[in-house]
Write a protein that holds these residues in place. Structure first.
Motif, PDB file in Angstrom:
ATOM      1  N   LEU A  12     -37.997 -44.033   9.484  1.00  0.00           N
ATOM      2  CA  LEU A  12     -38.633 -44.968  10.419  1.00  0.00           C
ATOM      3  C   LEU A  12     -38.112 -46.389  10.215  1.00  0.00           C
ATOM      4  N   LEU A  13     -37.860 -46.747   8.946  1.00  0.00           N
ATOM      5  CA  LEU A  13     -37.338 -48.083   8.655  1.00  0.00           C
ATOM      6  C   LEU A  13     -35.955 -48.279   9.273  1.00  0.00           C
ATOM      7  N   PHE A  14     -35.081 -47.287   9.121  1.00  0.00           N
ATOM      8  CA  PHE A  14     -33.736 -47.409   9.693  1.00  0.00           C
ATOM      9  C   PHE A  14     -33.780 -47.419  11.215  1.00  0.00           C
ATOM     10  N   LEU A  15     -34.692 -46.637  11.819  1.00  0.00           N
ATOM     11  CA  LEU A  15     -34.824 -46.680  13.277  1.00  0.00           C
ATOM     12  C   LEU A  15     -35.273 -48.064  13.735  1.00  0.00           C
ATOM     13  N   ALA A  16     -36.180 -48.681  12.973  1.00  0.00           N
ATOM     14  CA  ALA A  16     -36.640 -50.029  13.334  1.00  0.00           C
ATOM     15  C   ALA A  16     -35.506 -51.042  13.221  1.00  0.00           C
ATOM     16  N   GLU A  18     -32.270 -50.436  13.584  1.00  0.00           N
ATOM     17  CA  GLU A  18     -31.359 -50.253  14.717  1.00  0.00           C
ATOM     18  C   GLU A  18     -31.935 -50.869  15.986  1.00  0.00           C
ATOM     19  N   TRP A  19     -33.239 -50.750  16.152  1.00  0.00           N
ATOM     20  CA  TRP A  19     -33.875 -51.289  17.360  1.00  0.00           C
ATOM     21  C   TRP A  19     -33.797 -52.819  17.405  1.00  0.00           C
ATOM     22  N   GLN A  20     -33.829 -53.458  16.228  1.00  0.00           N
ATOM     23  CA  GLN A  20     -33.854 -54.921  16.177  1.00  0.00           C
ATOM     24  C   GLN A  20     -32.466 -55.560  16.175  1.00  0.00           C
ATOM     25  N   ARG A  21     -31.402 -54.766  16.163  1.00  0.00           N
ATOM     26  CA  ARG A  21     -30.059 -55.369  16.201  1.00  0.00           C
ATOM     27  C   ARG A  21     -29.879 -56.155  17.500  1.00  0.00           C
ATOM     28  N   ARG A  26     -25.016 -49.202  23.506  1.00  0.00           N
ATOM     29  CA  ARG A  26     -25.092 -47.907  22.809  1.00  0.00           C
ATOM     30  C   ARG A  26     -26.333 -47.791  21.918  1.00  0.00           C
ATOM     31  N   LEU A  27     -27.414 -48.444  22.300  1.00  0.00           N
ATOM     32  CA  LEU A  27     -28.635 -48.395  21.485  1.00  0.00           C
ATOM     33  C   LEU A  27     -29.200 -46.975  21.430  1.00  0.00           C
ATOM     34  N   ALA A  28     -29.207 -46.288  22.581  1.00  0.00           N
ATOM     35  CA  ALA A  28     -29.777 -44.927  22.612  1.00  0.00           C
ATOM     36  C   ALA A  28     -28.989 -43.986  21.713  1.00  0.00           C
ATOM     37  N   LEU A  29     -27.623 -44.131  21.729  1.00  0.00           N
ATOM     38  CA  LEU A  29     -26.810 -43.266  20.876  1.00  0.00           C
ATOM     39  C   LEU A  29     -27.044 -43.566  19.402  1.00  0.00           C
ATOM     40  N   ARG A  30     -27.190 -44.864  19.062  1.00  0.00           N
ATOM     41  CA  ARG A  30     -27.416 -45.213  17.658  1.00  0.00           C
ATOM     42  C   ARG A  30     -28.761 -44.676  17.171  1.00  0.00           C
ATOM     43  N   LEU A  31     -29.791 -44.797  18.021  1.00  0.00           N
ATOM     44  CA  LEU A  31     -31.103 -44.269  17.632  1.00  0.00           C
ATOM     45  C   LEU A  31     -31.055 -42.743  17.464  1.00  0.00           C
ATOM     46  N   ALA A  32     -30.367 -42.054  18.389  1.00  0.00           N
ATOM     47  CA  ALA A  32     -30.268 -40.597  18.299  1.00  0.00           C
ATOM     48  C   ALA A  32     -29.506 -40.174  17.052  1.00  0.00           C
ATOM     49  N   ALA A  33     -28.398 -40.867  16.745  1.00  0.00           N
ATOM     50  CA  ALA A  33     -27.614 -40.525  15.558  1.00  0.00           C
ATOM     51  C   ALA A  33     -28.417 -40.758  14.285  1.00  0.00           C
ATOM     52  N   THR A  34     -29.200 -41.852  14.254  1.00  0.00           N
ATOM     53  CA  THR A  34     -30.045 -42.112  13.080  1.00  0.00           C
ATOM     54  C   THR A  34     -31.077 -41.004  12.893  1.00  0.00           C
ATOM     55  N   LEU A  35     -31.700 -40.603  14.002  1.00  0.00           N
ATOM     56  CA  LEU A  35     -32.710 -39.537  13.921  1.00  0.00           C
ATOM     57  C   LEU A  35     -32.091 -38.221  13.459  1.00  0.00           C
ATOM     58  N   ALA A 585     -23.243 -37.408  11.780  1.00  0.00           N
ATOM     59  CA  ALA A 585     -24.131 -38.451  12.299  1.00  0.00           C
ATOM     60  C   ALA A 585     -23.996 -39.741  11.492  1.00  0.00           C
ATOM     61  N   ALA A 586     -23.998 -39.612  10.152  1.00  0.00           N
ATOM     62  CA  ALA A 586     -23.885 -40.810   9.311  1.00  0.00           C
ATOM     63  C   ALA A 586     -22.513 -41.462   9.475  1.00  0.00           C
TER      64      ALA A 586
END
Length: 603
Positions: A12-16, A18-21, A26-35, A585-586
């Protein structure tokens, strides 16, 4: 659990982050890859399972009568399967195999096989039975392990000779031959009858004797004989009877509580009490009926009962299990459709009057068919008709019913066509007189004591399972078994579904000898465990029947449908798959971060 919580918080911390960058492309792709990366990392700790078809495994079960070498040859001949040779069920029973070898779905059974009761818990197997070895000797036998004193005990079975036919089959006790059967067949059935003369634990031997007098086969069996407890009885008669005196003497001599009311004139009665306090009664009452197990009355008394007394007696039979025995007097014989319904409830039996004389001379099967003609007594010439609710109790030498009971709610109503049973007592055949009344009264008496049932009815050897059934009104009965060595084992009982007084359990005798089965504070039953290796013919025959019956049934979980033979199983997802997903993903997130950082520096 803690590692998953930590991974979840970090994810959850890493998703947050990515959201705050600041860069939103490509925000949706970054969030999906993190998940995906964090999910794969969590799955590495506990890989998920998915259904898959595993190759069918066949076990070759080697039982007594077959060797391990035969099992290996059978396994080699199966070919495409992956056979596993397993030892005898004396070491591993089928239920144990089902638990220890979940990869097996089929069994090829070699040798004598497995008994019916030992297949419990192994329903998922598809079973194929090999050809069992031929069973010889006494291949079947049944008898009652427990009997009341005076009751006839029948020993029935089958003998198969391994060679020449025997000349004679015998039933013996310590005094010699009790019953015998001449035969000239190598495969013959037999039926022996005996009436134990005393209470106690009795041992008998069934023996096959050749024409040269030598013993071909012999097996032992045990019968526990107990004296029946005298029931509490209320006797109501509209006229004095000679038979009443002998019956009351018999019951009083055994400690039975008896109350007698005899009509001697209009509105005048003679009352007698044996082994109970004097309590003059003018009419039937609920307390009086609850204090007795059986009411004996005649047709004249039934007609004289008032409507409230009739309703009270009827309710005691239907709801409280009271037993009623009806004397066959002229009123009882004259019952018809014109008789009132209350009277017919007690007096109507499935009897057909025969033309000619009202009575006849007949023997009664109390000592077995071979002795019925020795003691003829006077009986009514009517004949009982077969009816589902009519249970035969006594027969004559021709198999015609002489006494029967009708089931009425929780109670039973019985009658007998035997008119002069006391004739046996005056012919110095007291055992017949006592056996007659014991069987008749026992068939109608109210069930107040525990009743045990032990199956199978045949021989039970060491380490063979016994199915124990207890009929008791106790709320939570505790059953124990006293072994021949004096040790006490506890038998776990469970209540049968849909019943309030039936309990069942299993027990395995560990040693040969007499065992005492008892409920704490209740009744008991003795049975004899035979030594291991005895009754070998009966054991092989029972194993062959059990295996053939199981092989004819479909498995509980059959092969999976489709082109490939197999069974559905769950397999964990390979960890290297999850590791590859995590790396991809990483790695993409790292490359995306480097690309974004380089663009920022250039700007």
């Amino acid at each position: 659990m803690i590692p998953f919580v930590v991974l979840g918080v970090l994810g959850l911390l890493f998703l947050a982050l990515e959201w705050q960058r600041p860069r939103r492309e490509r925000l949706a792709l970054r969030l999906a890859a993190t998940l995906v990366a964090w999910t794969a990392l969590a799955a590495l700790l506990a890989p998920p399972k998915f259904p898959a078809l595993a190759a069918r495994r066949i076990g070759v079960l080697v039982t007594p009568g077959a060797s391990m070498a035969e099992g290996r040859r059978a396994a080699d001949s199966i070919g495409t399967a992956e056979p596993m040779v397993l030892p005898s069920p004396g070491v591993y029973d089928p239920a144990h195999l089902a638990r220890r070898h979940p990869e097996l779905d089929s069994l090829l059974v070699l040798g004598a096989g497995v008994r019916d009761e030992d297949w419990a818990g192994a329903d998922r197997f598809s079973v194929t039975a090999g050809r069992p070895p031929r069973a010889t000797g006494f291949v079947a036998a049944t008898w009652r392990r427990a009997a009341l004193l005076g009751d006839q005990v029948a020993v029935e079975g089958r003998f198969v000779s391994p060679g020449a036919a025997p000349a004679q089959l015998r039933l013996e006790d310590l005094s010699g031959v009790v019953d015998s059967l001449e035969t000239a067949a190598a495969d013959t059935t037999f039926r022996f009858s005996l009436v134990p003369k005393a209470a106690g634990r009795h041992r008998y031997v069934v023996r096959a004797v050749g024409r040269n007098g030598a013993t071909m086969a012999a097996e032992s069996l045990g019968v526990a004989v107990v004296a029946a407890a005298a029931p509490s009885l209320l006797l109501l008669q509209g006229t004095p009877r000679f038979e009443t005196r002998d019956l009351t003497r018999l019951l009083a001599g055994r400690g039975g509580r008896v109350a007698v009311r005899t009509r001697v004139a209009k509105d005048r009665y003679l009352r007698e009490f044996f082994n109970r306090r004097v309590e003059p009664f003018e009419r039937l009452s609920p307390e009086l009926l609850r204090s007795v197990d059986i009411v004996v009355l005649d047709g004249l008394t039934v007609n004289e009962l008032s409507a409230p007394e009739m309703a009270l007696l009827r309710r005691a039979v239907l709801e409280e299990g009271l037993g009623v025995l009806v004397w066959r007097d002229s009123v009882a014989r004259a019952v018809s459709r014109n008789t009132g319904s209350d009277q017919r409830f007690f007096l109507e039996f499935p009897l057909v009057r025969q033309p000619g004389a009202l009575t006849r001379e007949s023997g009664v099967a109390l000592r077995g068919p071979a002795h019925t003609g020795a003691s003829p007594v006077e009986v009514e010439s009517s004949l009982f008709e077969e009816r589902p609710d009519a249970v035969p109790i006594l027969e004559d030498g021709s198999g015609r019913t002489l006494a029967a009971v009708l089931v009425r709610g929780r109670g039973r109503i019985g009658t007998s066509l035997v008119l002069t049973p006391s004739a046996w007592a005056y012919r110095q055949e007291r055992d017949l007189f006592e056996a007659y009344w014991g069987r008749l009264l026992g068939a109608v008496a109210r069930d107040t004591a525990d009743r045990w049932s032990v199956s199978p009815d045949g021989p039970v050897t060491v380490d063979q399972s016994l199915a124990i059934t207890l009929f008791s009104s106790a709320p939570a009965p505790v059953a124990t078994v006293r072994t021949p060595a004096g040790a006490v084992d506890t038998v776990s009982l469970r209540r049968e579904a849909g019943s309030t007084d039936t309990w069942s359990g299993l027990y395995w005798p560990a040693s040969a000898g007499w065992h005492e089965l008892r409920r704490e504070g209740g009744g008991s039953l003795d049975f004899h465990g035979e030594p291991a290796g005895s009754w070998a013919g009966a054991d092989r025959s029972a194993r062959a029947r059990g295996t053939a019956r199981r092989a004819s049934l479909p498995p509980g979980k059959g092969p999976a449908e489709g082109g490939v033979a197999g069974v559905p199983r769950e397999r964990p997802m390979p960890r290297w798959w999850l590791f590859v997903v995590f790396l991809v993903a990483a790695g993409w997130l790292w490359a995306e971060g480097m690309r974004t950082r380089g663009r920022t520096i250039m700007q």
